[in-house]
Scaffold this motif. Structure first.
Motif, mmCIF file in Angstrom:
data_model
loop_
_atom_site.group_PDB
_atom_site.id
_atom_site.type_symbol
_atom_site.label_atom_id
_atom_site.label_comp_id
_atom_site.label_asym_id
_atom_site.label_seq_id
_atom_site.Cartn_x
_atom_site.Cartn_y
_atom_site.Cartn_z
ATOM 1 N N GLN A 103 0.772 -1.175 0.130
ATOM 2 C CA GLN A 103 0.172 0.224 0.035
ATOM 3 C C GLN A 103 0.692 1.269 -0.029
ATOM 4 O O GLN A 103 1.717 1.384 0.911
ATOM 5 C CB GLN A 103 -0.857 -0.042 1.268
ATOM 6 N N ILE A 104 0.677 2.227 -1.036
ATOM 7 C CA ILE A 104 1.422 3.306 -0.964
ATOM 8 C C ILE A 104 0.946 4.269 0.002
ATOM 9 O O ILE A 104 -0.241 4.510 0.456
ATOM 10 C CB ILE A 104 1.348 4.188 -2.227
ATOM 11 N N THR A 105 1.892 4.711 0.956
ATOM 12 C CA THR A 105 1.602 5.185 2.303
ATOM 13 C C THR A 105 0.834 6.759 1.840
ATOM 14 O O THR A 105 -0.155 7.049 2.649
ATOM 15 C CB THR A 105 2.897 5.503 3.198
ATOM 16 N N ASN A 106 1.507 7.518 0.933
ATOM 17 C CA ASN A 106 0.860 8.860 0.621
ATOM 18 C C ASN A 106 0.082 8.863 -0.689
ATOM 19 O O ASN A 106 0.070 9.842 -1.319
ATOM 20 C CB ASN A 106 1.705 9.885 0.547
ATOM 21 N N GLY A 172 7.181 11.777 1.732
ATOM 22 C CA GLY A 172 7.268 11.259 2.989
ATOM 23 C C GLY A 172 8.743 11.205 3.556
ATOM 24 O O GLY A 172 9.408 11.589 2.812
ATOM 25 N N LEU A 173 8.896 10.330 4.597
ATOM 26 C CA LEU A 173 10.170 9.907 5.117
ATOM 27 C C LEU A 173 10.722 8.647 5.209
ATOM 28 O O LEU A 173 9.984 7.968 5.920
ATOM 29 C CB LEU A 173 10.388 10.709 6.614
ATOM 30 N N GLY A 174 11.688 8.423 4.574
ATOM 31 C CA GLY A 174 12.098 6.897 4.465
ATOM 32 C C GLY A 174 13.539 6.884 5.230
ATOM 33 O O GLY A 174 14.122 7.414 5.418
ATOM 34 N N VAL A 175 13.163 5.389 5.828
ATOM 35 C CA VAL A 175 14.521 5.056 6.510
ATOM 36 C C VAL A 175 15.038 3.704 6.402
ATOM 37 O O VAL A 175 13.984 2.653 6.100
ATOM 38 C CB VAL A 175 14.280 5.136 8.177
ATOM 39 N N SER A 176 16.019 3.369 6.112
ATOM 40 C CA SER A 176 16.621 2.007 5.928
ATOM 41 C C SER A 176 18.011 1.746 6.510
ATOM 42 O O SER A 176 18.601 2.876 7.201
ATOM 43 C CB SER A 176 16.520 1.577 4.533
ATOM 44 N N ALA A 177 18.801 0.828 6.126
ATOM 45 C CA ALA A 177 19.779 0.569 6.502
ATOM 46 C C ALA A 177 20.672 -0.481 5.675
ATOM 47 O O ALA A 177 19.943 -1.267 5.104
ATOM 48 C CB ALA A 177 20.276 0.177 8.225
ATOM 49 N N LEU A 178 22.139 -0.299 5.474
ATOM 50 C CA LEU A 178 22.769 -1.193 4.628
ATOM 51 C C LEU A 178 23.888 -1.689 5.635
ATOM 52 O O LEU A 178 24.633 -1.185 6.154
ATOM 53 C CB LEU A 178 23.457 -0.654 3.589
ATOM 54 N N SER A 225 9.629 15.832 5.703
ATOM 55 C CA SER A 225 9.127 15.698 4.500
ATOM 56 C C SER A 225 8.651 16.910 3.580
ATOM 57 O O SER A 225 8.886 17.775 4.315
ATOM 58 C CB SER A 225 8.024 14.631 4.415
ATOM 59 N N GLY A 226 8.102 16.607 2.556
ATOM 60 C CA GLY A 226 7.889 17.767 1.960
ATOM 61 C C GLY A 226 6.642 18.432 2.566
ATOM 62 O O GLY A 226 6.506 19.981 2.900
ATOM 63 N N GLY A 227 5.630 17.713 2.902
ATOM 64 C CA GLY A 227 4.403 18.275 3.677
ATOM 65 C C GLY A 227 4.977 18.410 5.015
ATOM 66 O O GLY A 227 4.205 19.596 5.695
ATOM 67 N N GLY A 228 5.943 18.012 5.478
ATOM 68 C CA GLY A 228 6.506 18.447 6.873
ATOM 69 C C GLY A 228 6.856 19.753 6.922
ATOM 70 O O GLY A 228 6.847 20.308 7.898
ATOM 71 N N LEU A 229 7.734 20.315 5.878
ATOM 72 C CA LEU A 229 8.037 21.371 5.799
ATOM 73 C C LEU A 229 7.032 22.259 5.745
ATOM 74 O O LEU A 229 6.892 23.512 6.461
ATOM 75 C CB LEU A 229 9.047 21.764 4.541
ATOM 76 N N SER A 230 5.896 22.252 5.010
ATOM 77 C CA SER A 230 4.729 22.968 5.128
ATOM 78 C C SER A 230 3.993 22.871 6.634
ATOM 79 O O SER A 230 3.623 24.109 6.951
ATOM 80 C CB SER A 230 3.672 22.584 4.129
ATOM 81 N N ASN A 231 4.078 21.783 7.219
ATOM 82 C CA ASN A 231 3.456 21.903 8.635
ATOM 83 C C ASN A 231 4.393 22.858 9.608
ATOM 84 O O ASN A 231 3.899 23.341 10.207
ATOM 85 C CB ASN A 231 3.701 20.362 9.072
ATOM 86 N N ILE A 232 5.657 22.681 9.212
ATOM 87 C CA ILE A 232 6.640 23.486 10.331
ATOM 88 C C ILE A 232 6.155 24.936 10.107
ATOM 89 O O ILE A 232 5.973 25.814 10.875
ATOM 90 C CB ILE A 232 7.986 23.318 10.096
ATOM 91 N N HIS A 233 6.250 25.326 8.703
ATOM 92 C CA HIS A 233 5.979 26.874 8.384
ATOM 93 C C HIS A 233 4.508 27.215 8.818
ATOM 94 O O HIS A 233 4.303 28.387 9.451
ATOM 95 C CB HIS A 233 6.122 26.967 6.816
#
Length: 354
Positions: A103-106, A172-178, A225-233
Motif C-alpha cells: 500500500q502506497i503510504t501517501n 514522506g520520510l524513508g528510513v533503511s540501513a545497509l 518531508s515535503g508536507g512536513g516543511l509545510s507543517n513547520i511553516h
C-alpha cells in the motif's frame, strides 16, 4: 541490444527485429520507483556492470493513473519496449510490503504483486520498499553522486563488517540501513519515518503541540518531508501569529527563505535542525558508526541550506556520545535516480528464473 532498442525505439519494425533472439528476454527487467507523487520507470540490463539504462528513465505523475498497472503500461507504450523484451520487474514502492501486497503510504494505490505480474506479462516481479532500494543503491554510487555534509570523512577502502544508515525526506520520510557482513550486503525494510517525533527545544515543543492538534500522534514524517516543511511553516505562523496559517507548498517556502522572508527562512532552518537530530538518533539506534546516507527528493534541493545550517551540530549533539558522533560521516546522495538504481541493483542480485 538494449542500446539498440533505446536508439531505435520509435522506428517500429526495427524494435521488433532487435528482440527476435531469446537472449535478451532474460537480460532486461523493468524497474520502478513508486512514490506518493511520482512513478519513475526505467529499463535495467542485468548483463551490464552499470545496469540502469539512464536514457530509458521516464517520470509519470501517480495522480494521472487509477492503478500502477495503468501507469506501467503507459510507460511501456510511450517508450516502445516490445512485449516480452523485459521478462521481469522490480518495483520499489513507498509503503510497507506485506506478502503479496503493498500500500502506497501517501497515495491510494494498493498493489498486488501477483496480479501486477500477470497483467504485465512478467515471469517474475519483486515488490520492495523504496528505501530498501535507496540502501542498495549506495553500493553502486560513484564519487560524483555523493556530497559530504560536515567535516567527518568516509572511511577509505572496503571492510567485512560495516553498518550504514539511510534516511531521506521526500513526499514522506524513508528510513533503511545497509549492513555489510563477510562480503555480503543486506538492506533493512523499515517504516522508521513513522517513529514518534521527540522535540529537542522549546520551539520544537511548541511546534509539536500545534501539530498534535491537527494530527493527534505526530510522527517524524509530519516534520521531515515535503508536507512536513509545510507543517513547520504553518505551525511557526500560528505560534508567532504571523500571516494566514495556511499550508504553503514546500517550493514556495524554500523560495521565500532564499528571498529572505523570516518565517520561511526559520521553517527551513528548523527542518534542517530536526533532520540532523533524527539522523543522529538513527545512528545510535542502528549502530551505524560507518556513516549516514542522506537521500530522498528534498536533499539535493536543500543541499546548500543543509550545509549552512545547524544540521551537523544537532547530528552530533548526543551527550556522552558527541565525540563518537563527530566521527560519523553524513553523505548527501545527489544521483538523480537513486531509487531506480537500487531497484536495478536488486534485479541484478535476484534475477528472474530463465
Amino acid at each position: 541490444m538494449a542500446r539498440a532498442w533505446l536508439d531505435r525505439r520509435h522506428t517500429g519494425e526495427s524494435i521488433k527485429h532487435a528482440y527476435r533472439g531469446q537472449t535478451m528476454k532474460t537480460s532486461l527487467a523493468l524497474v520502478a520507483d513508486i512514490g506518493g507523487t511520482n512513478a519513475r520507470y526505467a529499463v535495467c540490463d542485468r548483463n551490464l556492470a552499470a545496469p540502469l539504462l539512464m536514457d530509458s528513465v521516464r517520470q509519470l505523475a501517480v495522480a494521472d493513473f487509477p492503478t500502477l498497472v495503468d501507469s506501467a503500461r503507459h510507460y511501456l507504450q510511450m517508450t516502445g519496449l516490445p512485449p516480452g523484451a523485459a521478462d521481469s520487474g522490480v518495483f520499489a514502492v513507498a509503503g510497507r510490503v506485506d506478502g503479496d501486497q503493498a500500500q502506497i503510504t501517501n497515495h491510494p494505490w494498493l498493489i498486488s504483486r501477483s496480479a501486477t505480474c500477470a497483467a504485465l506479462g512478467f515471469d517474475a516481479l519483486a515488490l520492495i520498499n523504496d528505501f530498501t532500494a535507496q540502501a542498495l543503491a549506495t553500493e553502486l554510487l560513484g564519487g560524483k553522486d555523493l556530497v559530504v555534509v560536515g567535516d567527518a570523512q568516509p572511511l577509505p577502502g572496503a571492510a567485512d563488517c560495516r553498518t550504514y544508515a539511510v534516511i531521506g525526506p521526500g513526499t514522506g520520510l524513508g528510513v533503511s540501513a545497509l549492513l555489510l557482513r563477510d562480503g555480503r550486503s543486506y538492506a533493512l525494510e523499515t517504516e522508521g519515518g513513522h517513529v514518534g517525533f521527540a522535540a529537542s527545544t522549546p520551539e520544537e515543543a511548541a511546534i509539536l503541540a500545534d501539530l498534535a492538534r491537527d494530527y493527534g500522534r505526530v510522527s517524524n514524517e509530519r516534520l521531515l518531508s515535503g508536507g512536513g516543511l509545510s507543517n513547520i511553516h504553518r505551525s511557526l505562523s500560528r505560534i508567532g501569529r504571523v500571516g494566514a496559517p495556511e499550508l504553503l507548498p514546500p517550493q514556495i517556502i524554500v523560495a521565500g527563505a532564499r528571498a529572505g522572508e523570516s518565517t520561511c527562512r526559520r521553517a527551513v532552518e528548523v527542518f534542517c535542525e530536526v533532520f540532523g537530530t533524527i539522523a543522529g538518533d538513527l545512528v545510535l539506534t542502528l549502530g551505524a558508526w560507518d556513516g549516514v546516507f542522506l537521500t530522498g527528493g528534498l536533499v539535493p534541493r536543500l543541499l546548500a541550506e543543509l550545509q549552512a545550517s545547524a544540521f551537523r551540530q544537532r547530528f552530533e549533539a548526543k551527550g556522552r556520545f558527541a565525540a563518537a558522533m563527530a566521527r560519523v560521516p553524513t553523505l548527501a546522495v545527489v544521483h538523480p535516480q537513486a531509487g531506480l538504481l537500487g531497484a536495478a541493483a536488486f534485479a541484478v542480485r535476484k534475477p528472474a528464473p530463465r
